[in-house]
Design a protein around this motif. Structure first.
Motif, PDB file in Angstrom:
ATOM      1  N   UNK A  89       8.426  -7.300   3.582  1.00 19.13           N
ATOM      2  CA  UNK A  89       8.407  -5.903   3.718  1.00 19.13           C
ATOM      3  C   UNK A  89       7.813  -4.925   3.035  1.00 19.13           C
ATOM      4  N   UNK A 147       4.339  -5.026   4.431  1.00 17.79           N
ATOM      5  CA  UNK A 147       4.069  -4.493   5.872  1.00 17.79           C
ATOM      6  C   UNK A 147       4.484  -2.974   5.790  1.00 17.79           C
ATOM      7  N   UNK A 148       4.974  -2.593   4.567  1.00 17.46           N
ATOM      8  CA  UNK A 148       5.559  -1.170   4.588  1.00 17.46           C
ATOM      9  C   UNK A 148       4.817  -0.286   3.745  1.00 17.46           C
ATOM     10  N   UNK A 156       0.432   0.485   6.891  1.00 20.04           N
ATOM     11  CA  UNK A 156       1.180   1.467   7.761  1.00 20.04           C
ATOM     12  C   UNK A 156      -0.247   2.295   8.165  1.00 20.04           C
ATOM     13  N   UNK A 166      -1.703   3.231  11.857  1.00 16.60           N
ATOM     14  CA  UNK A 166      -1.749   4.516  12.288  1.00 16.60           C
ATOM     15  C   UNK A 166      -3.180   4.746  12.984  1.00 16.60           C
ATOM     16  N   UNK A 184      -3.956   3.208  16.243  1.00 21.71           N
ATOM     17  CA  UNK A 184      -3.327   3.744  17.183  1.00 21.71           C
ATOM     18  C   UNK A 184      -3.875   5.350  17.497  1.00 21.71           C
ATOM     19  N   UNK A 231       0.451  -2.032  16.807  1.00 15.80           N
ATOM     20  CA  UNK A 231       1.871  -2.061  16.483  1.00 15.80           C
ATOM     21  C   UNK A 231       1.890  -3.477  15.562  1.00 15.80           C
ATOM     22  N   UNK A 244       1.180  -6.067  10.559  1.00 15.83           N
ATOM     23  CA  UNK A 244       2.559  -6.550  10.251  1.00 15.83           C
ATOM     24  C   UNK A 244       2.333  -8.268  10.360  1.00 15.83           C
ATOM     25  N   UNK A 245       1.287  -8.581  11.470  1.00 18.90           N
ATOM     26  CA  UNK A 245       1.556 -10.112  11.436  1.00 18.90           C
ATOM     27  C   UNK A 245       0.224 -10.497  10.238  1.00 18.90           C
TER      28      UNK A 245
END
Lengths: 528, 75
Positions: free
Chosen positions: A310, A313-314, A319, A323, A326, A341, A345-346
């Protein structure tokens, strides 16, 4: 002192007696019995190891108090000067406190993980040998547990423990010190300190769990281990059929060994009134590799998820990558949105698995093991839409039973591939294993080799029956996940209960691997 | 609350967020969903959800998530 030894049985019995006969008027000190027992247990492993666990206990304890003091004085200052500080000044003060705490937590983490890494890697990196420099009893498990606590203190999610001896018990509690489960301070600590009175129901359940663990470890795993170590001792001498047999047998042996040991630990703790977390939930029924890692060695998975996955990933870095994808032209497409997305994370989960591999030891095969597991999960997540559209085109309902069975078998095969890295002594030999399994299948040769591995035909048939038995038990557990077989069992008439206990003890005595001149195999995970 | 529900539905269109109250404990949301959700909430409400906020109690229902967002906006 092994959990499967008579010595341990006597040790636990004495501890139970002392704990429950402890004078009522001093009941708030009952936990000291557990602390004393834990250190006696630890001293049995060797006096030379105590320095390591004491260092971790002390550095973590005082580091936590130091951070706690910083938080408190900053909060007090803010409260006293609430009126005369601007919003910006308050924010600055909070940030400064956070920065100082971060220095402390970093120092404690580097020191403790540094010791762990040094012991695991020094010999390979600096001395040209193989293996660990020194295997300190339970060092991985108590290090993870204490470092979880210090991060919780940094995050302000638990209050700091002010009693050094109480904290020492949290770090050293003997049922879990050898191979976990890795406890979380918020759910374990208070249970350790609370004065529990004797509860016959808990005693019976704990006793049954210990018996079940002993059966799995001594009557199954240690038998299977005879054949496995015969193969690993002369690894190059065997053909593809025997190697495939060994890997499948290893899947059975490791599960029985590790989960059996954890059952003994949880059973002992349960008698004292302490609930330790579950560490296995029938992992071989998993439908994909991520699920497998949520059901196998659960406490380690949880640790890595909470304290590494976490935060990675955070982090703003990860992040922001998401972004930026995206916002780009690519990100406005369907594929792009999915990538945005799941890619960061992966990648974070890939790093986690890489670390899990590295933690297992200084050997390329463990790195390969981490990369393999992380890689599969990363691919599975990235390609999820592709798989979904293929299923749609083939008109397969993802929830139907045949497809679920296919997923379970496929996942088990993927797990077996991972185990090859574990069984083979080196990375080169694991590659050789894959080659031989695919190119060198010969039933006749295999049968000849397997019958020479130190297990008689009867023993092999016995292991096969055990496998079927465990499978049936697992199906029953899977269907009644809300309850346990032992809680159903203790409600049955005495004759049934005693019958089962008698059968279990007989099975351990008859089929168990033990006796003078034979040392029960060490728990596989005790070496990590 | 509306906006939180909208974000949740965008991430997992298959879940009934208005009535589900065991999103984490019941294993409805996996860790990938949580991270995606955190990213969206951070951007939308200009907050910073930290790893220490990731306790099941904060994420088990849309209501709980909304409460967390409001708490962080106040800080």
């Amino acid at each position: 002192m092994s959990y499967t030894s008579i010595k341990f049985l006597i040790f636990v019995t004495v501890t139970i007696l002392v704990y429950f006969l402890f004078p009522k008027k001093w009941k708030e000190y009952k936990w000291t019995v557990l602390l004393l027992a834990s250190y006696v247990f630890y001293l049995f492993a060797g006096v030379q190891y105590v320095g390591f666990i004491l260092f971790t206990t002390a550095s973590t304890f005082f580091g936590a108090l130091w951070m706690d003091k910083m938080s408190k004085s900053s909060k007090n200052y803010l409260r006293e000067h609430k009126a005369d500080l601007s919003r910006d000044e308050k924010k600055k003060l909070k940030e400064r406190t956070k920065r100082n705490k971060r220095l402390v937590v970093a120092l404690i983490l580097i020191l403790n993980f540094g010791i762990l890494a040094f012991l695991k890697y020094a010999k390979v990196l600096f001395m040209g040998g193989t293996g660990d420099l020194l295997v300190v009893l339970g060092i991985s498990f108590y290090t993870f547990q204490s470092m979880g606590y210090i991060i919780d203190i940094y995050r302000d999610t638990v209050p700091a423990q002010r009693n050094f001896l109480k904290f020492a018990l949290f770090v050293s509690f003997f049922p879990q010190i050898v191979q976990g489960p890795i406890g979380i301070y918020s759910s374990l600590a208070e249970q350790l300190y609370k004065p529990h009175s004797f509860d016959y129901d808990r005693f019976r359940q704990g006793f049954l769990l210990i018996l079940w663990g002993l059966f799995k470890k001594m009557a199954i795993a240690d038998n299977a281990n005879i054949a496995i170590s015969a193969v690993t001792d002369h690894y190059q001498a065997y053909g593809g059929t025997t190697l495939l047999f060994t890997v499948i047998l290893y899947a059975f042996q490791l599960y029985m060994d590790f989960s059996g040991g954890i059952d003994i630990s949880r059973g002992v703790a349960q008698i004292f009134g302490i609930d330790m977390m579950e560490n296995f939930r029938r992992p071989y029924f998993s439908k994909d590799i991520s699920e497998y890692w949520r059901r196998w060695h659960i406490s380690l998975g949880n640790w890595f998820k909470t304290y590494l996955f976490y935060p990675l990933a955070m982090s703003s870095l990860f992040l922001n990558v998401s972004k930026n994808i995206k916002k780009s032209k690519f990100g406005s497409t369907k594929v792009g949105a999915h990538i945005a997305k799941v890619l960061p994370t992966s990648f974070a989960s890939f790093i986690v698995f890489f670390m899990v591999g590295v933690w297992h030891g200084a050997n390329w095969k463990y790195v390969a093991f981490g990369v393999y597991n992380g890689g599969i999960i990363m691919l599975a997540v990235l390609l999820k839409p592709v798989f979904e559209s293929v299923l749609k085109k083939l008109h397969i309902n993802p929830a139907c039973a045949p497809y679920t069975a296919f997923r379970i078998i496929r996942t088990f095969i993927l797990v077996l591939v991972g185990y090859v890295f574990d069984v083979a002594p080196s990375f080169e030999e694991s590659m050789m294993t894959f080659r031989l399994i695919f190119t060198d299948q010969n039933l006749k040769v295999g049968y000849g080799e397997i019958s020479e591995l130190g297990l008689s035909k009867v023993a092999l048939v016995y292991l096969a029956i055990c496998a079927v038995f465990i499978f049936i038990i697992s199906v029953i557990q899977e269907r009644n996940a809300a309850t346990t077989i032992r809680s159903t069992l203790i409600k049955k008439p005495a004759i049934v209960r005693w019958g089962v206990v008698y059968l279990a003890i007989m099975a351990i005595l008859i089929f168990g691997v033990y006796g003078s001149g034979f040392n029960a195999a060490d728990f596989v995970y005790a070496q990590f | 609350m509306e906006k939180v529900l909208e974000i949740l539905e965008e991430i997992r269109p298959d879940v009934d967020f208005e009535n589900e109250d065991s999103l984490v404990d019941g294993g409805v949301l996996d860790s990938f969903d949580i991270v995606a959700l955190v990213g969206e909430l951070n951007d939308e409400f200009d907050i910073e959800i930290k790893p220490s906020d990731l306790v099941p109690a904060n994420f088990n229902s849309a209501k709980a998530i909304n409460a967390l967002v409001e708490k962080l906006m106040d800080e």
